[in-house]
Motif scaffolding. Structure first.
Motif, PDB file in Angstrom:
ATOM      1  N   GLN A 377       1.065  -1.391  -0.207  1.00 44.30           N
ATOM      2  CA  GLN A 377      -0.062   0.570   0.268  1.00 44.30           C
ATOM      3  C   GLN A 377       1.043   1.173  -0.025  1.00 44.30           C
ATOM      4  O   GLN A 377       0.593   2.784  -0.248  1.00 44.30           O
ATOM      5  N   ALA A 378       2.470   1.214   0.424  1.00 43.67           N
ATOM      6  CA  ALA A 378       2.280   2.594   0.539  1.00 43.67           C
ATOM      7  C   ALA A 378       3.457   2.975  -1.092  1.00 43.67           C
ATOM      8  O   ALA A 378       3.681   4.287  -1.235  1.00 43.67           O
ATOM      9  N   GLY A 379       3.284   1.380  -2.032  1.00 40.41           N
ATOM     10  CA  GLY A 379       3.512   2.627  -2.749  1.00 40.41           C
ATOM     11  C   GLY A 379       4.621   2.314  -3.459  1.00 40.41           C
ATOM     12  O   GLY A 379       5.454   2.648  -4.675  1.00 40.41           O
ATOM     13  N   ARG A 380       5.816   1.975  -2.892  1.00 43.53           N
ATOM     14  CA  ARG A 380       7.468   2.015  -3.086  1.00 43.53           C
ATOM     15  C   ARG A 380       7.999   1.845  -2.024  1.00 43.53           C
ATOM     16  O   ARG A 380       7.610   1.873  -1.131  1.00 43.53           O
ATOM     17  N   SER A 381       9.032   1.895  -2.608  1.00 38.94           N
ATOM     18  CA  SER A 381      10.437   1.293  -1.196  1.00 38.94           C
ATOM     19  C   SER A 381      11.745   0.848  -1.446  1.00 38.94           C
ATOM     20  O   SER A 381      11.632   0.921  -2.680  1.00 38.94           O
ATOM     21  N   PRO A 382      13.132   1.033  -1.044  1.00 35.59           N
ATOM     22  CA  PRO A 382      14.164   0.759  -1.930  1.00 35.59           C
ATOM     23  C   PRO A 382      14.005  -0.743  -1.328  1.00 35.59           C
ATOM     24  O   PRO A 382      13.238  -1.464  -1.202  1.00 35.59           O
ATOM     25  N   VAL A 383      14.990  -1.163  -2.631  1.00 36.02           N
ATOM     26  CA  VAL A 383      15.636  -2.318  -3.435  1.00 36.02           C
ATOM     27  C   VAL A 383      16.270  -3.152  -2.313  1.00 36.02           C
ATOM     28  O   VAL A 383      17.759  -2.643  -1.630  1.00 36.02           O
ATOM     29  N   MET A 384      15.909  -4.087  -1.750  1.00 28.87           N
ATOM     30  CA  MET A 384      17.173  -5.083  -1.361  1.00 28.87           C
ATOM     31  C   MET A 384      18.013  -6.188  -1.478  1.00 28.87           C
ATOM     32  O   MET A 384      17.778  -6.588  -2.453  1.00 28.87           O
ATOM     33  N   ALA A 385      19.221  -6.084  -1.307  1.00 23.65           N
ATOM     34  CA  ALA A 385      20.463  -7.418  -1.687  1.00 23.65           C
ATOM     35  C   ALA A 385      21.494  -7.289  -1.224  1.00 23.65           C
ATOM     36  O   ALA A 385      21.829  -6.644   0.145  1.00 23.65           O
ATOM     37  N   CYS A 386      21.486  -8.348  -1.015  1.00 18.54           N
ATOM     38  CA  CYS A 386      22.522  -8.995  -0.028  1.00 18.54           C
ATOM     39  C   CYS A 386      22.905  -9.287  -0.834  1.00 18.54           C
ATOM     40  O   CYS A 386      22.778 -10.746  -1.517  1.00 18.54           O
ATOM     41  N   VAL A 387      24.595  -9.349  -0.610  1.00 18.39           N
ATOM     42  CA  VAL A 387      25.873 -10.017  -1.239  1.00 18.39           C
ATOM     43  C   VAL A 387      26.311 -10.458  -0.069  1.00 18.39           C
ATOM     44  O   VAL A 387      26.676 -10.402   0.701  1.00 18.39           O
ATOM     45  N   VAL A 388      26.915 -11.767  -0.324  1.00 16.86           N
ATOM     46  CA  VAL A 388      27.547 -12.990  -0.817  1.00 16.86           C
ATOM     47  C   VAL A 388      28.651 -13.474  -1.000  1.00 16.86           C
ATOM     48  O   VAL A 388      28.208 -13.725  -2.336  1.00 16.86           O
ATOM     49  N   SER A 389      29.750 -14.172  -0.643  1.00 15.14           N
ATOM     50  CA  SER A 389      30.250 -14.648  -1.941  1.00 15.14           C
ATOM     51  C   SER A 389      31.011 -16.232  -0.911  1.00 15.14           C
ATOM     52  O   SER A 389      31.526 -15.768   0.054  1.00 15.14           O
ATOM     53  N   PHE A 390      30.674 -17.226  -1.137  1.00 17.51           N
ATOM     54  CA  PHE A 390      30.762 -18.559  -0.260  1.00 17.51           C
ATOM     55  C   PHE A 390      31.956 -19.346  -1.412  1.00 17.51           C
ATOM     56  O   PHE A 390      31.574 -19.189  -3.428  1.00 17.51           O
ATOM     57  N   ASP A 391      32.558 -19.191  -1.501  1.00 16.31           N
ATOM     58  CA  ASP A 391      33.550 -19.966  -2.045  1.00 16.31           C
ATOM     59  C   ASP A 391      33.969 -19.758  -3.511  1.00 16.31           C
ATOM     60  O   ASP A 391      34.138 -20.476  -4.406  1.00 16.31           O
ATOM     61  N   ASN A 392      34.372 -18.217  -2.945  1.00 17.86           N
ATOM     62  CA  ASN A 392      34.589 -17.092  -3.626  1.00 17.86           C
ATOM     63  C   ASN A 392      33.794 -17.059  -5.630  1.00 17.86           C
ATOM     64  O   ASN A 392      34.499 -16.666  -6.518  1.00 17.86           O
ATOM     65  N   ARG A 393      32.581 -17.697  -5.570  1.00 19.36           N
ATOM     66  CA  ARG A 393      31.489 -16.854  -6.322  1.00 19.36           C
ATOM     67  C   ARG A 393      30.430 -16.093  -5.483  1.00 19.36           C
ATOM     68  O   ARG A 393      29.503 -16.293  -4.771  1.00 19.36           O
ATOM     69  N   LEU A 394      30.731 -15.008  -6.029  1.00 21.55           N
ATOM     70  CA  LEU A 394      29.900 -13.721  -5.699  1.00 21.55           C
ATOM     71  C   LEU A 394      28.026 -13.726  -6.041  1.00 21.55           C
ATOM     72  O   LEU A 394      28.197 -14.172  -7.031  1.00 21.55           O
ATOM     73  N   ALA A 395      27.373 -12.984  -4.641  1.00 20.76           N
ATOM     74  CA  ALA A 395      26.308 -13.693  -4.931  1.00 20.76           C
ATOM     75  C   ALA A 395      25.656 -12.103  -5.050  1.00 20.76           C
ATOM     76  O   ALA A 395      26.108 -12.034  -3.781  1.00 20.76           O
ATOM     77  N   VAL A 396      25.094 -12.117  -5.687  1.00 15.12           N
ATOM     78  CA  VAL A 396      23.862 -10.938  -4.946  1.00 15.12           C
ATOM     79  C   VAL A 396      22.070 -11.416  -5.373  1.00 15.12           C
ATOM     80  O   VAL A 396      21.586 -11.769  -5.922  1.00 15.12           O
ATOM     81  N   GLU A 397      21.520 -11.621  -3.646  1.00 21.10           N
ATOM     82  CA  GLU A 397      20.245 -11.856  -3.823  1.00 21.10           C
ATOM     83  C   GLU A 397      19.881 -10.380  -3.787  1.00 21.10           C
ATOM     84  O   GLU A 397      19.267  -9.670  -3.221  1.00 21.10           O
ATOM     85  N   LEU A 398      18.602 -10.876  -4.911  1.00 21.02           N
ATOM     86  CA  LEU A 398      16.757  -9.448  -5.228  1.00 21.02           C
ATOM     87  C   LEU A 398      16.277  -9.878  -4.173  1.00 21.02           C
ATOM     88  O   LEU A 398      15.136 -10.424  -5.308  1.00 21.02           O
ATOM     89  N   PRO A 399      15.479 -10.039  -3.002  1.00 17.80           N
ATOM     90  CA  PRO A 399      14.133 -10.236  -2.337  1.00 17.80           C
ATOM     91  C   PRO A 399      12.839  -9.417  -3.148  1.00 17.80           C
ATOM     92  O   PRO A 399      13.783  -8.773  -2.660  1.00 17.80           O
ATOM     93  N   HIS A 400      12.189 -10.126  -3.182  1.00 20.27           N
ATOM     94  CA  HIS A 400      10.470  -9.029  -3.346  1.00 20.27           C
ATOM     95  C   HIS A 400       9.651  -9.619  -3.099  1.00 20.27           C
ATOM     96  O   HIS A 400       9.827 -10.655  -3.274  1.00 20.27           O
ATOM     97  N   HIS A 401       8.777  -9.049  -2.958  1.00 21.42           N
ATOM     98  CA  HIS A 401       7.502  -9.268  -3.236  1.00 21.42           C
ATOM     99  C   HIS A 401       6.602  -8.962  -3.835  1.00 21.42           C
ATOM    100  O   HIS A 401       7.115  -7.967  -4.372  1.00 21.42           O
ATOM    101  N   THR A 402       6.409 -10.058  -4.782  1.00 24.84           N
ATOM    102  CA  THR A 402       5.452 -10.396  -5.740  1.00 24.84           C
ATOM    103  C   THR A 402       4.507  -8.844  -5.649  1.00 24.84           C
ATOM    104  O   THR A 402       3.869  -8.844  -6.414  1.00 24.84           O
ATOM    105  N   ALA A 403       3.597  -8.449  -4.498  1.00 23.54           N
ATOM    106  CA  ALA A 403       2.378  -7.574  -4.750  1.00 23.54           C
ATOM    107  C   ALA A 403       3.397  -7.065  -5.030  1.00 23.54           C
ATOM    108  O   ALA A 403       2.286  -4.793  -4.681  1.00 23.54           O
ATOM    109  N   CYS A 404       4.634  -6.007  -4.344  1.00 26.69           N
ATOM    110  CA  CYS A 404       4.777  -4.529  -4.752  1.00 26.69           C
ATOM    111  C   CYS A 404       5.920  -4.503  -5.856  1.00 26.69           C
ATOM    112  O   CYS A 404       5.660  -3.933  -6.900  1.00 26.69           O
ATOM    113  N   PHE A 405       7.173  -5.667  -6.293  1.00 28.08           N
ATOM    114  CA  PHE A 405       7.827  -5.603  -7.393  1.00 28.08           C
ATOM    115  C   PHE A 405       7.423  -6.726  -8.459  1.00 28.08           C
ATOM    116  O   PHE A 405       7.641  -8.147  -7.784  1.00 28.08           O
ATOM    117  N   THR A 406       7.230  -6.792  -9.382  1.00 27.41           N
ATOM    118  CA  THR A 406       7.116  -8.139 -10.407  1.00 27.41           C
ATOM    119  C   THR A 406       8.306  -9.040 -10.726  1.00 27.41           C
ATOM    120  O   THR A 406       9.574  -8.761 -10.487  1.00 27.41           O
TER     121      THR A 406
END
Length: 436
Positions: A377-406
């Protein structure tokens, strides 16, 4: 047995955020031994077998009765098992941790561990997952008739990190708060508008239509090495490069080419900065944040942006602002702009993956943050990114709720971030050839 939550921990109760860790596995996993390992570790960590209860002045942790403490859940599932477990909440009054072993095929499994942010941060959550597999390895290595590993005695409640901060003059803390409020008021940051349809009548949408999903970006080992080389050559942090890529992607979704003020919120780990340091194995939330507002235009050089983000964050840590940030956190509800970023970039850095016993291979290890409410209902929000490197492979995880961002919106956002990160590596030195 109870332990009162400090004012900072009480904030996490309302947020209902959680760390969600997972290991995709191939091989022979003994569910009964894994359940024994999980029981042993939750015995050593009272916060993980506790619940949140009302208490004078806020909330407290209370040990669960023996028949209600979390146990390893065993079930079968398929490709949807990851998202299904990601969307299982940890409601107030229930256990603060959850572990599930999902059999996904004849020789494949998915282990998920969920821990309430009230009692953990990214570092302690990862340490717990690694300790779980260490304990499992010790148990499966026990020869029949041999004495199994001795259980560790039940630990006492860990102290809140807010009680371990160095002494400070209350007047200085108040001055810091007033300066931060003035700065955020003078430079309000822009948030990304949700792209989901807004033309439905209020109350007509079924909440069950929506869920938390994750768009994911993974760099290979050579790409990760090149990104680190690019950061080193430019005199910036990898965190700065990732944050700049995210802010560039966010700016591309705003109108015009002129400067727009975007906010980058970065975590600051307190464990190593306390005296004495707090071990990553201690299950408490030991993190605060640094927020910086930066004008970003359509023609802004991403590397210049990375330098500015890296420099500002480094100078903030050198000043000791992170201690002030922890002290003023209880005041954030009255001043929400203090933690309002266009992008929130958590970064665990390079992290060792769990050590698995012979016969068990991990095909993937992940860490993703989630929470209960995303406020479409807020209509806008920050974008969350979780950055972690397991075994020298950098990953950026972008969780989101489908009622906000498709999913389509977030896939395009992820792809733009990947393009920006790889652009940083074009002139970086290649990874050295491995011997043999």
């Amino acid at each position: 047995m109870r332990r009162a939550l400090c004012p900072v921990e009480n904030l996490y109760v309302a947020q209902r955020s959680r760390a969600f860790l997972s290991c995709a596995l191939r091989g022979n996993v003994d569910p009964s031994v894994l359940a024994e390992a999980f029981d042993a570790l939750t015995t050593e960590h009272p916060t993980l077998r506790s619940r949140i209860v009302p208490a004078e002045g806020g909330h407290a942790l209370e040990l669960l009765p023996e028949d209600e403490r979390p146990r390893l859940i065993r079930r079968e599932g398929g490709d949807e098992a990851y998202i299904e477990e990601l969307n299982v909440p940890l409601p107030v009054g229930g256990p603060l941790s959850r572990a599930a072993l999902v059999t996904t095929g004849p020789d494949t499994h998915l282990l998920t561990v969920t821990i309430d942010h009230t009692v953990t941060d990214g570092h302690s959550a990862i340490t717990f997952m690694n300790a779980l597999w260490d304990r499992y390895g010790e148990l499966v290595a026990t020869v029949p008739g041999q004495t199994p590993p001795a259980p560790v005695a039940e630990a006492e409640w860990p102290r809140p990190v807010s009680e371990l901060l160095p002494a400070a003059d209350p007047e200085e803390t108040e001055k810091y708060l007033l300066r931060r409020v003035e700065e955020t008021g003078a430079h309000p940051v822009e948030l990304l508008a949700f792209d989901t349809p807004r033309d439905r009548p209020a109350g007509s949408e079924d909440p069950s239509e929506h869920r938390i999903e994750v768009r994911r970006l993974v760099l290979g080992a050579e790409e990760t090495t090149r990104l680190r080389s690019a950061a080193r050559d430019a005199g910036v942090s990898v965190h700065g490069l990732v944050a700049a890529a995210l802010m560039t992607a966010a700016r591309a979704r705003l109108d015009g080419d002129g400067p727009r003020v975007l906010g980058c919120m970065s975590p600051v780990d307190l464990r190593a900065r306390l005296t004495p340091p707090v071990s990553p194995s201690v299950m408490v939330a030991s993190v605060t944040s640094h927020l910086q507002a930066v004008p970003v235009g359509g023609e802004t050089d991403p590397l210049d942006l990375a330098r500015e983000i890296s420099t500002r964050l480094r100078e903030s840590v050198e000043r000791g602002d992170h201690f002030h940030e922890m002290r003023i956190m209880p005041r954030v509800p009255a001043h929400p702009a203090l933690q309002m970023g266009s992008v929130i970039v958590t970064n665990m850095g390079a992290t060792a993956a769990p050590r698995f016993p012979e016969g068990v291979e991990a095909t993937d290890v992940r860490l993703v943050p989630a929470r209960e409410s995303y406020f479409p209902q807020a209509g806008r929000s920050p974008v969350m990114a979780c950055v972690v490197s397991f075994d020298n492979r950098l990953a950026v995880e972008l969780p989101h709720h489908t009622a906000c961002f498709t999913p389509q919106y977030m896939r395009a956002f992820r792809d733009d971030v990947r393009t920006a990160l790889l652009a940083f590596t074009q002139d970086a030195a290649p990874a050295p050839a491995s011997a043999g």
